[in-house]
Structure formats: structure tokens, C-alpha cells
Design a protein around this motif. Structure first.
Motif, PDB file in Angstrom:
ATOM      1  N   SER A  12       7.666 -21.024  69.857  1.00 22.50           N
ATOM      2  CA  SER A  12       8.630 -21.657  68.945  1.00 22.50           C
ATOM      3  C   SER A  12       9.384 -20.624  68.123  1.00 22.50           C
ATOM      4  O   SER A  12      10.581 -20.783  67.859  1.00 22.50           O
ATOM      5  N   ARG A  16      13.399 -20.216  68.017  1.00 17.44           N
ATOM      6  CA  ARG A  16      14.128 -20.295  66.749  1.00 17.44           C
ATOM      7  C   ARG A  16      15.014 -19.063  66.552  1.00 17.44           C
ATOM      8  O   ARG A  16      16.174 -19.177  66.136  1.00 17.44           O
ATOM      9  N   LYS A  19      18.098 -19.274  68.642  1.00 14.14           N
ATOM     10  CA  LYS A  19      19.076 -20.168  68.003  1.00 14.14           C
ATOM     11  C   LYS A  19      19.792 -19.459  66.861  1.00 14.14           C
ATOM     12  O   LYS A  19      21.007 -19.586  66.701  1.00 14.14           O
TER      13      LYS A  19
END
Length: 113
Positions: A12, A16, A19
Motif C-alpha cells: 500500500s 500511495r 499516486k
């Protein structure tokens, strides 16, 4: 000792940061266009200087994001390798981690080329 939970967290984290990197790259494009527009229109020198500072800050964030992503990717690979050595190789978390590693490595290849 690495756990499946750690693997999910590290996966994750990589997602992240990817992004964030895309967001900063878009912001740099947007701010560069705004700065160019202000120069064309002959904006106030003070406003133009402030806009250039905003653009410079945005540009500084891209390499920072790259460094964090490299560190996060190395961490994810190490955790995955540790779990594979412990004979834990199956499950959606592992597939997600492997696909994330592949995605990030492709991203690095396209930025280096």
C-alpha cells in the motif's frame, strides 16, 4: 520477522507513493503552464516571482518522491523475499505485491529512458 500484514502495508505504501508521484508530475505541468501564461500576459513581477517559487517547490517534490519510492520498493522486495523463504508464497497479498513491484519497475524504466 516479516508477516503478511507487513507485506500488505508495504504494498500500500508503494501504491500511495506512485499516486503522489503522478500527482506531483501533474502539478508541475499545471504550474509551468500557469507561469508561462503569466509571463505572456506581463503579470506583476512580484506575482511572477511567487509563481516561479511555487513551480520550483513542485519540481523539488518529484525527485523526493522518486527516492521514497525506491526505498519503499526495496523494502517491499525484501519483505516479499523473506516471506517466500519462509514458504509463504500464495494468496492475494502476494499477487498484489508482485504486480505492484512490476508496475513500479516499469515506471522507473520509463522515467529513465
Amino acid at each position: 520477522m516479516a508477516t503478511v500484514r507487513n507485506l500488505k502495508i508495504k504494498t500500500s505504501t508503494c501504491k500511495r507513493i506512485v499516486k503522489e508521484l503522478h500527482s506531483y508530475e501533474k502539478e508541475v505541468e499545471r504550474e509551468a503552464a500557469k507561469t508561462a501564461d503569466m509571463k505572456e500576459k506581463g503579470a506583476d513581477p512580484y506575482d511572477l516571482k511567487q509563481q516561479e517559487n511555487v513551480l520550483a517547490e513542485s519540481r523539488m517534490m518529484v525527485p523526493d518522491c522518486h527516492k521514497r519510492l525506491e526505498a519503499s520498493l526495496a523494502d517491499l522486495k525484501a519483505t516479499l523475499a523473506e516471506l517466500e523463504e519462509a514458504n509463504e508464497k500464495e494468496g492475494p497479498e502476494f499477487e498484489d505485491a508482485r504486480s505492484t513491484i512490476t508496475e513500479v519497475e516499469k515506471l522507473f524504466q520509463t522515467t529513465e529512458a
